[in-house]
Design a protein around this motif. Structure first.
Motif: not given
Length: 154
Positions: A54-66
């Motif tokens: 889940i943490l990895s998924l959230l980090q990936k989502m943040i990276k995509q948004r940035n």
């Protein structure tokens, strides 16, 4: 634990009428469901992803948004870039406190000593050890450069 927190935040956003936060949290919920379904199909585990995933998924989502915000800024769309950055900030609230560079360097030195890594080809072992201990707290994109630097110095 994190799943429950995400659900609680969604309910709180609904009650408070925070539309932007609500849509972002719903997006997180949808991504979690997709990952759970993927886990069921591949037959790995219980059909629900664990906290580290889940943490990895959230980090990936943040990276995509940035990344999307950067593209929007280059395209002359600052309002869309601001929206992407706002979503990234909401998602980041679910991550544990990120390690600063000094903490990251100390963790890398400990992982290098722990794994017995002596040369750059041992980088995979060090990164694997770091991911096991610091998932969600460390930016592994930046950490890989620091690991490379630490192993080259040996």
């Amino acid at each position: 634990m994190l799943r429950e927190r995400i659900t609680a935040e969604m309910k709180a956003a609904m009650k408070a009428g925070e539309k932007e936060k609500l849509s972002t949290v719903r997006m997180i919920q949808a991504a979690l469901k997709d990952k759970d379904i993927e886990a069921r199909v591949t037959g790995s585990g219980t059909g629900q992803i664990d906290e580290a995933e889940i943490l990895s998924l959230l980090q990936k989502m943040i990276k995509q948004r940035n990344e999307a915000a950067g593209v929007y800024e280059q395209g002359g769309r600052p309002e869309l870039a601001a929206s992407e950055r706002a979503e990234a900030a909401i998602i980041a609230n679910f991550l544990p406190q990120q390690m600063d560079e000094a903490e990251t360097r100390a963790a890398i030195q400990a992982a290098v000593a722990e794994t017995g890594a002596a040369e750059p080809k041992d980088m995979g072992k060090v990164i694997a050890a770091l991911k096991g201990k610091y998932a969600g707290r460390m930016d592994f994109g930046k950490a890989s450069g620091l690991v490379k630097e630490a192993l080259a110095a040996k």
